[in-house]
Design an enzyme around this catalytic site. Structure first.
Site, mmCIF file in Angstrom:
data_model
loop_
_atom_site.group_PDB
_atom_site.id
_atom_site.type_symbol
_atom_site.label_atom_id
_atom_site.label_comp_id
_atom_site.label_asym_id
_atom_site.label_seq_id
_atom_site.Cartn_x
_atom_site.Cartn_y
_atom_site.Cartn_z
ATOM 1 C CG ASP A 286 -19.416 -30.133 -23.754
ATOM 2 O OD1 ASP A 286 -19.843 -30.563 -25.040
ATOM 3 O OD2 ASP A 286 -19.869 -30.692 -22.834
ATOM 4 C CB SER A 287 -23.687 -29.040 -24.542
ATOM 5 O OG SER A 287 -23.266 -30.223 -24.096
ATOM 6 C CE1 TYR B 160 -25.299 -26.264 -26.619
ATOM 7 C CE2 TYR B 160 -23.358 -27.022 -27.860
ATOM 8 C CZ TYR B 160 -24.234 -26.107 -27.141
ATOM 9 O OH TYR B 160 -23.516 -24.927 -26.871
ATOM 10 N N GLY B 161 -27.535 -32.676 -27.738
ATOM 11 C CA GLY B 161 -28.313 -33.819 -28.653
ATOM 12 C C GLY B 161 -29.598 -33.891 -28.925
ATOM 13 C CB CYS C 167 -19.443 -30.309 -28.064
ATOM 14 S SG CYS C 167 -21.102 -31.008 -28.236
ATOM 15 C CG ASN C 168 -17.557 -36.053 -30.181
ATOM 16 O OD1 ASN C 168 -16.723 -36.419 -30.849
ATOM 17 N ND2 ASN C 168 -17.282 -36.115 -28.812
ATOM 18 C CB THR C 169 -23.460 -32.929 -30.004
ATOM 19 O OG1 THR C 169 -23.344 -34.196 -29.554
ATOM 20 C CG2 THR C 169 -24.864 -32.772 -30.661
ATOM 21 C CD GLU D 21 -23.756 -30.823 -18.170
ATOM 22 O OE1 GLU D 21 -24.359 -29.678 -17.862
ATOM 23 O OE2 GLU D 21 -22.984 -31.018 -18.896
ATOM 24 C CB CYS E 239 -20.785 -38.016 -26.143
ATOM 25 S SG CYS E 239 -21.327 -36.748 -25.053
ATOM 26 C CB THR E 240 -16.545 -34.312 -24.703
ATOM 27 O OG1 THR E 240 -17.568 -33.534 -24.665
ATOM 28 C CG2 THR E 240 -15.645 -34.192 -25.940
ATOM 29 C CG HIS E 241 -21.348 -34.830 -21.242
ATOM 30 N ND1 HIS E 241 -21.124 -33.873 -22.370
ATOM 31 C CD2 HIS E 241 -21.941 -34.094 -20.236
ATOM 32 C CE1 HIS E 241 -21.881 -32.915 -21.901
ATOM 33 N NE2 HIS E 241 -22.204 -32.950 -20.619
HETATM 34 N N1 DGL Z 1 -20.447 -33.426 -24.785
HETATM 35 C C1 DGL Z 1 -21.272 -33.281 -25.940
HETATM 36 C C2 DGL Z 1 -20.633 -34.237 -27.284
HETATM 37 O O1 DGL Z 1 -19.507 -34.564 -27.195
HETATM 38 C C3 DGL Z 1 -22.596 -33.463 -25.414
HETATM 39 C C4 DGL Z 1 -23.605 -33.658 -26.360
HETATM 40 C C5 DGL Z 1 -25.040 -32.995 -25.930
HETATM 41 O O2 DGL Z 1 -25.004 -31.848 -25.159
HETATM 42 O O3 DGL Z 1 -25.985 -33.688 -26.190
HETATM 43 O O4 DGL Z 1 -21.485 -34.841 -27.938
#
Ligand code: DGL
Length: 279
Positions: free
Chosen positions: A16-17, A48-49, A79-81, A157, A189-191
Site C-alpha cells: 500500500d502507499s 498516492y492519491g 490500495c484502492n488508489t 499515516e 480506501c484501505t486507510h
Molecule cells: N490506502 C490507499 C487506498 O486504498 C491510500 C491512498 C493514498 O495513498 O492516497 O486508496
C-alpha cells in the site's frame, strides 16, 4: 516478465502507499493463518492519491518487483488508489496472481434500505476507470454518493486515529452523505477501516459501514487454491515481514497502533525513484 515457478511455501506480497493496507493484511492473516506475508508500506510516496497516474504506476511497479525478488508467489495491491491507477500494468507485466481492491459498492447496494449509498475514497480512486465501470454495472438502481476525503490518509499515516482534527475531517465528509439519507457507507480506501470506531461513532448505529478487506482475503484464498499455491496447514503458523520506503522508526510507531504483535520495520532497498518524495 517471465517468473521462476512459485512454490506453496513462498510468501504472499502485499503493499500500500503506507499503513492503510494493514487493514487488508489483518483479513489475510485471519483467512490464511499458515501463509508467510510480506508487507511494503511505500510511506515516502504517500499519499498516492495526490500523485499522477504515471507516478503511481512507477511506484507500484517498483514495489511489486521488490516483493517478487523476495519470493512472493502472489501480489495483493492493498490500495484502492494503486488498483485504479496501476493494476492493468502490473497484470500485463507479471504472470503471478495479482489480487486487487474493489470498493464494496455491490454489497452496499444489496444492503441499503433507503436506496442511498455513500462512498468515501481518494479523488484518484473516484476518478478511475475501474470505479466508473463499477458504478455503471450497478445499473442505477441505487443512488451512489461519492465523497473524496483529502487529508484523511495523512491522519492515519501520522497515527491520529482518534484526534479532534480527524473527527472534524470525518464529520465534514460524512455530514453531506447522512443529510441525503445514506444508510450504508463504503470505505473505499484501505486507510479508512483504521478509523472505523470514529466513523461508526459519527454515523450512529443505524448506518452500516462496509469495507472490502475480508472479500479480498477470500479472493486471495481462491486464487491460491486454483493454482495449487496454498501453503499446507501442517507445521508452524505463518509469519510477517515489513518494509517501508519511509522512516522505519516513524512507521514502526504507527504500525504498533495498528498491528497486534510487535514487528520490526526494515528499510525498503532500492526504494528511490526519480519522483519527488514527501520525506
Ligand atoms: N490506502 C490507499 C487506498 O486504498 C491510500 C491512498 C493514498 O495513498 O492516497 O486508496
Amino acid at each position: 516478465m517471465p517468473q521462476a515457478a512459485s512454490s506453496p511455501t513462498d510468501p504472499i506480497g502485499v503493499f500500500d502507499s503506507g499503513v492503510g493496507g494493514l487493514s487488508v493484511l489483518h483479513e489475510i492473516r485471519r483467512a490464511l493463518p499458515h501463509e508467510d506475508l510480506l508487507y511494503v508500506a511505500d510511506s515516502r510516496y504517500a499519499p498516492y492519491g495526490e500523485r499522477s497516474r504515471e507516478e503511481i504506476v512507477a511506484r507500484a511497479t517498483l514495489v511489486t518487483e521488490r516483493l517478487i525478488a523476495h519470493g512472493a508467489k502472489a501480489i495483493v495491491v492493498a490500495c484502492n488508489t494503486a488498483t485504479g491507477a496501476a493494476v492493468c500494468e502490473l497484470r500485463a507485466r507479471h504472470t503471478l496472481p495479482i489480487i486487487a481492491m474493489e470498493p464494496a459498492v455491490k454489497p452496499a447496494a444489496a444492503h441499503t434500505r433507503t436506496g442511498v449509498v455513500g462512498v468515501l475514497a481518494t479523488s484518484q480512486t473516484l476518478a478511475s476507470h475501474s470505479f466508473v465501470q463499477l458504478l455503471g454495472r450497478l445499473g442505477g438502481e441505487v443512488e451512489v454518493l461519492v465523497q473524496p476525503c483529502p487529508g484523511l490518509v495523512e491522519q492515519v499515516e501520522h497515527g491520529e486515529l482518534r484526534s479532534d482534527r480527524t473527527r472534524t475531517l470525518l464529520a465534514a465528509y460524512l455530514g453531506p452523505l447522512l443529510a441525503r439519507r445514506a444508510d450504508t457507507i463504503v470505505l473505499g480506501c484501505t486507510h479508512y477501516p483504521h478509523l472505523r470506531p470514529l466513523i461508526q461513532d459519527l454515523v450512529g448505529p443505524a448506518v452500516t459501514v462496509l469495507d472490502s478487506g475480508a472479500a479480498v482475503a477470500r479472493q486471495v484464498h481462491r486464487r491460491l487454491a486454483e493454482q495449487a499455491l496454498l501453503r499446507p496447514p501442517a507445521g508452524r503458523p505463518g509469519g510477517e515481514r515489513f518494509w517501508t520506503s519511509g522512516d522505519p522508526a516513524r512507521v514502526a510507531a504507527v504500525v504498533a497502533e495498528l498491528w497486534p504483535t510487535a514487528v520490526t520495520i526494515e528499510p525498503l532497498p532500492m526504494a528511490q525513484t526519480a519522483l519527488s518524495d514527501t520525506g
